[in-house]
Design a protein around this motif. Structure first.
Motif, PDB file in Angstrom:
ATOM      1  N   TYR A 173      65.789  62.521  11.416  1.00  0.00           N
ATOM      2  CA  TYR A 173      66.289  62.154  10.092  1.00  0.00           C
ATOM      3  C   TYR A 173      66.334  63.339   9.128  1.00  0.00           C
ATOM      4  CZ  TYR A 173      65.405  57.360  11.705  1.00  0.00           C
ATOM      5  OH  TYR A 173      65.383  56.184  12.403  1.00  0.00           O
ATOM      6  N   ARG A 174      65.856  64.486   9.573  1.00  0.00           N
ATOM      7  CA  ARG A 174      65.813  65.699   8.740  1.00  0.00           C
ATOM      8  C   ARG A 174      65.048  65.451   7.437  1.00  0.00           C
ATOM      9  NH1 ARG A 174      70.047  69.549  10.456  1.00  0.00           N
ATOM     10  NH2 ARG A 174      71.090  68.580  12.211  1.00  0.00           N
ATOM     11  N   VAL A 175      63.828  64.947   7.604  1.00  0.00           N
ATOM     12  CA  VAL A 175      62.956  64.641   6.467  1.00  0.00           C
ATOM     13  C   VAL A 175      61.681  65.457   6.628  1.00  0.00           C
ATOM     14  CG1 VAL A 175      61.617  62.844   5.313  1.00  0.00           C
ATOM     15  CG2 VAL A 175      63.870  62.306   6.247  1.00  0.00           C
ATOM     16  N   ARG A 223      61.001  62.806  11.983  1.00  0.00           N
ATOM     17  CA  ARG A 223      61.279  63.763  10.913  1.00  0.00           C
ATOM     18  C   ARG A 223      62.438  64.678  11.300  1.00  0.00           C
ATOM     19  NH1 ARG A 223      58.087  63.448   6.785  1.00  0.00           N
ATOM     20  NH2 ARG A 223      55.942  62.751   6.946  1.00  0.00           N
ATOM     21  N   LYS A 259      58.858  55.606   8.278  1.00  0.00           N
ATOM     22  CA  LYS A 259      57.780  55.061   7.449  1.00  0.00           C
ATOM     23  C   LYS A 259      56.750  54.340   8.318  1.00  0.00           C
ATOM     24  CE  LYS A 259      57.054  52.125   3.414  1.00  0.00           C
ATOM     25  NZ  LYS A 259      57.720  51.424   2.319  1.00  0.00           N
ATOM     26  N   HIS A 309      63.642  56.013   5.451  1.00  0.00           N
ATOM     27  CA  HIS A 309      63.910  55.569   6.825  1.00  0.00           C
ATOM     28  C   HIS A 309      62.756  54.682   7.304  1.00  0.00           C
ATOM     29  CE1 HIS A 309      67.314  58.299   7.249  1.00  0.00           C
ATOM     30  NE2 HIS A 309      66.569  59.183   6.598  1.00  0.00           N
ATOM     31  N   SER A 352      57.367  62.825   3.089  1.00  0.00           N
ATOM     32  CA  SER A 352      57.530  61.402   2.841  1.00  0.00           C
ATOM     33  C   SER A 352      58.337  60.771   3.978  1.00  0.00           C
ATOM     34  CB  SER A 352      58.165  61.150   1.474  1.00  0.00           C
ATOM     35  OG  SER A 352      58.112  59.770   1.159  1.00  0.00           O
ATOM     36  N   ASP A 353      59.062  59.692   3.689  1.00  0.00           N
ATOM     37  CA  ASP A 353      59.801  59.010   4.762  1.00  0.00           C
ATOM     38  C   ASP A 353      61.305  59.020   4.547  1.00  0.00           C
ATOM     39  OD1 ASP A 353      60.405  56.929   2.919  1.00  0.00           O
ATOM     40  OD2 ASP A 353      58.557  55.908   3.430  1.00  0.00           O
ATOM     41  N   GLY A 354      61.755  59.559   3.441  1.00  0.00           N
ATOM     42  CA  GLY A 354      63.185  59.657   3.182  1.00  0.00           C
ATOM     43  C   GLY A 354      63.914  58.327   3.171  1.00  0.00           C
TER      44      GLY A 354
END
Length: 127
Positions: free
Chosen positions: A28-30, A25, A41, A37, A33-35
């Motif tokens: 990926y700066r999420v 997270r 996920k 990626h 959810s999983d954005g």
């Protein structure tokens, strides 16, 4: 008591899986959810699947232990198989290209522990 040993081991696995989700997270700066990626996920699913199966299975093992505390060898076998099953599953699900056999073996071991513990609980309760 045997079950607390495996509960503690599995707690560390759970924390490792959670840390991996947090790391992805951040990377990926999420936040939710999983954005989109794939690795995030997969990390989320490995953590979630662990959360879905381990508590109930550990509860069944504990109930067996409370009804038949002297059968430590069987309890150790159930605990060890649960740990191995969860590690195999988490490894398989987490790979970018999933080696399906690890996921399948992990679920077979986890499901087997759940079934054996459930049947054992039931048998002990009715006898």
């Amino acid at each position: 008591m045997v079950t607390p040993i495996y509960a503690a081991i599995l707690a560390f696995v759970y924390l490792f899986l959670a840390k991996r989700v947090i790391s992805y997270r951040r990377e990926y700066r999420v936040g939710l959810s999983d954005g989109g990626h794939l690795l995030l996920k997969k990390a989320i699913r490995a953590h979630s699947n662990f959360s879905e199966y381990v508590p109930f299975t550990l509860l069944l093992v504990l109930l067996v232990e409370l009804q038949q505390p002297s059968f430590t060898a069987g309890l150790h076998i159930l605990g060890a198989l649960l740990v191995v099953g969860r590690l195999l599953h988490a490894y398989g699900v987490s790979q970018e290209v999933e080696p399906l056999k690890f996921r399948v073996y992990g679920m077979v071991l986890t499901g087997s522990v759940m079934i054996v513990a459930a049947l054992w609980c039931f048998f002990l309760a009715i006898t």
